[in-house]
Design an enzyme around this catalytic site. Structure first.
Site, PDB file in Angstrom:
ATOM      1  NE  ARG A  53      37.500 -21.062  -6.182  1.00  0.00           N
ATOM      2  CZ  ARG A  53      38.699 -20.470  -6.176  1.00  0.00           C
ATOM      3  NH1 ARG A  53      39.507 -20.638  -7.186  1.00  0.00           N
ATOM      4  NH2 ARG A  53      39.100 -19.730  -5.162  1.00  0.00           N
ATOM      5  CB  THR A  54      30.927 -18.326  -5.301  1.00  0.00           C
ATOM      6  OG1 THR A  54      31.531 -19.436  -4.633  1.00  0.00           O
ATOM      7  CG2 THR A  54      29.420 -18.406  -5.133  1.00  0.00           C
ATOM      8  CE  LYS A  83      27.603   7.327   0.339  1.00  0.00           C
ATOM      9  NZ  LYS A  83      26.637   7.768  -0.673  1.00  0.00           N
ATOM     10  NE  ARG A 104      30.935 -16.211  -0.689  1.00  0.00           N
ATOM     11  CZ  ARG A 104      31.894 -16.928  -1.268  1.00  0.00           C
ATOM     12  NH1 ARG A 104      33.121 -16.458  -1.340  1.00  0.00           N
ATOM     13  NH2 ARG A 104      31.638 -18.117  -1.777  1.00  0.00           N
ATOM     14  CG  HIS A 132      29.166 -22.076  -0.244  1.00  0.00           C
ATOM     15  ND1 HIS A 132      28.353 -21.717  -1.316  1.00  0.00           N
ATOM     16  CD2 HIS A 132      30.419 -21.671  -0.580  1.00  0.00           C
ATOM     17  CE1 HIS A 132      29.100 -21.111  -2.232  1.00  0.00           C
ATOM     18  NE2 HIS A 132      30.351 -21.069  -1.804  1.00  0.00           N
TER      19      HIS A 132
HETATM   20  C1  NCD Z   1      34.587 -21.670  -0.233  1.00  0.00           C
HETATM   21  C2  NCD Z   1      33.779 -20.621   0.501  1.00  0.00           C
HETATM   22  O1  NCD Z   1      33.792 -19.457   0.154  1.00  0.00           O
HETATM   23  O2  NCD Z   1      33.124 -21.051   1.424  1.00  0.00           O
HETATM   24  N1  NCD Z   1      34.959 -21.324  -1.507  1.00  0.00           N
HETATM   25  C3  NCD Z   1      34.055 -21.389  -2.534  1.00  0.00           C
HETATM   26  O3  NCD Z   1      33.027 -20.755  -2.508  1.00  0.00           O
HETATM   27  N2  NCD Z   1      34.330 -22.214  -3.556  1.00  0.00           N
HETATM   28  C4  NCD Z   1      35.675 -22.250   0.561  1.00  0.00           C
HETATM   29  C5  NCD Z   1      36.608 -21.371   1.319  1.00  0.00           C
HETATM   30  O4  NCD Z   1      36.510 -20.157   1.364  1.00  0.00           O
HETATM   31  O5  NCD Z   1      37.502 -21.962   1.925  1.00  0.00           O
END
Ligand code: NCD
Length: 305
Positions: A53-54, A83, A104, A132
């Site tokens: 999703r993100t 590497k 991320r 997040h």
């Molecule tokens: C979450 C995350 O990656 O922190 N998902 C998201 O970004 N919608 C929740 C999760 O991984 O459980």
């Protein structure tokens, strides 16, 4: 504002402005699909942890505003990371080609400590088990869409409170308002913060809450033996939903594992797919904010990354 790294950057006024822009983005998508306001701008999506999703909503957000994307979201092993390139060097490289970097990383705090050394704006898309921030913005926007106001609401978080970064960031935002928060988890994964009541079972809280925010147990952040002790600990069923108020909502950042039965999806109080939809509009608004700040869209930022 240069970076988006933590929920604590926001205050009530800046959230109000962001949500106004988010409403505009929603109606833009609904009316015309998008525009060209970010034409010739480039966003890099750099994901050292898996994402559906993100990453896809950030990419869609950029594309709906006419910008383009360098996607490093599938198989970081095919980048120079394999590497031995450091996180810092990867960011210093990608900033030469991008106007914004969405990143991320599994190591808590690494994005936050590296971002000040990078000139290009950085958006955290999840920092280990820490924060997040953009998820918490779309979560709050979703709650506001349902209830109009945040003040007076009772919210219960359920699941992996220790490792759930979406919970940590949303707690920070909810604490700006007059809200009552409770945390439901197995003892081994409980809330370590100051305020908030702790419970063990969904049945302890469900009759009383406006928002039931479910999360998965984060298997990748614990030993297998610890995970085995708590896996399947929570399972929201239509039967359990009978105990809940008529006008409450169920949220979940997704992915879900087995915390919510698919039959609950048919309940009008299941709001998680609307929550996912809000992710697109919030991320369009955030990209506009960073890449094309408008005069009426000035933010007061409390802490700068
Ligand atoms: C979450 C995350 O990656 O922190 N998902 C998201 O970004 N919608 C929740 C999760 O991984 O459980």
């Amino acid at each position: 504002m240069k970076n988006i790294l933590t929920a604590s950057q926001w205050d009530k006024k800046s959230l109000k402005n962001l949500f106004k822009m988010t409403d505009r983005m929603k109606s833009l998508v609904e009316r015309r699909g998008g525009d060209d306001s970010l034409k010739h701008k480039v966003m890099t999506a750099l994901f050292y942890e898996s994402s559906t999703r993100t990453s896809s909503s950030f990419i869609a957000a950029m594309q709906r505003l006419g910008g383009s994307v360098i996607p490093i979201t599938q198989g970081i092993e095919f980048s120079s990371v394999s590497k031995g390139e450091t996180f810092y060097d990867s960011l210093r490289t990608l900033e030469q080609y991008s106007d914004v970097i969405v990143v991320r990383h599994p190591e808590t705090g690494l994005i936050e400590s590296t971002a000040p050394h990078i000139k290009t704006p950085i958006i955290s898309a999840g920092s280990g088990s820490g924060e997040h921030p953009t998820q918490s913005l779309l979560d709050l926007y979703t709650i506001k869409q349902r209830f109009g106001s945040i003040d007076g609401l009772k919210i219960a978080f359920v699941g992996d409170i220790t490792n759930g970064r979406t919970i940590h960031s949303l707690t920070t935002l909810l604490n700006l308002y007059d809200t009552e928060i409770s945390y439901v988890s197995p003892t081994s994964l409980q809330w370590n913060g100051d305020n908030g009541d702790r419970y063990d079972k969904i049945e302890d809280v469900i009759h009383d809450v406006d928002v039931l925010y479910m999360t998965r147990i984060q298997s990748e952040r614990m030993d297998k033996s610890d995970y085995d002790k708590v896996k399947g600990y929570y399972n929201l069923t239509p039967e359990t939903m009978k105990l809940a108020k008529e006008d409450m909502i169920v949220m979940h950042p997704f992915p879900r594992v087995n915390e919510i039965d698919v039959e609950v999806d048919n309940d009008p109080r299941a709001w998680y797919f609307r929550q996912i939809e809000s992710g697109l509009f919030i991320r369009m608004a955030l990209l506009k904010l960073l890449l094309k700040p408008e005069r009426e869209f000035k933010f007061s930022i409390l802490k700068q990354g």
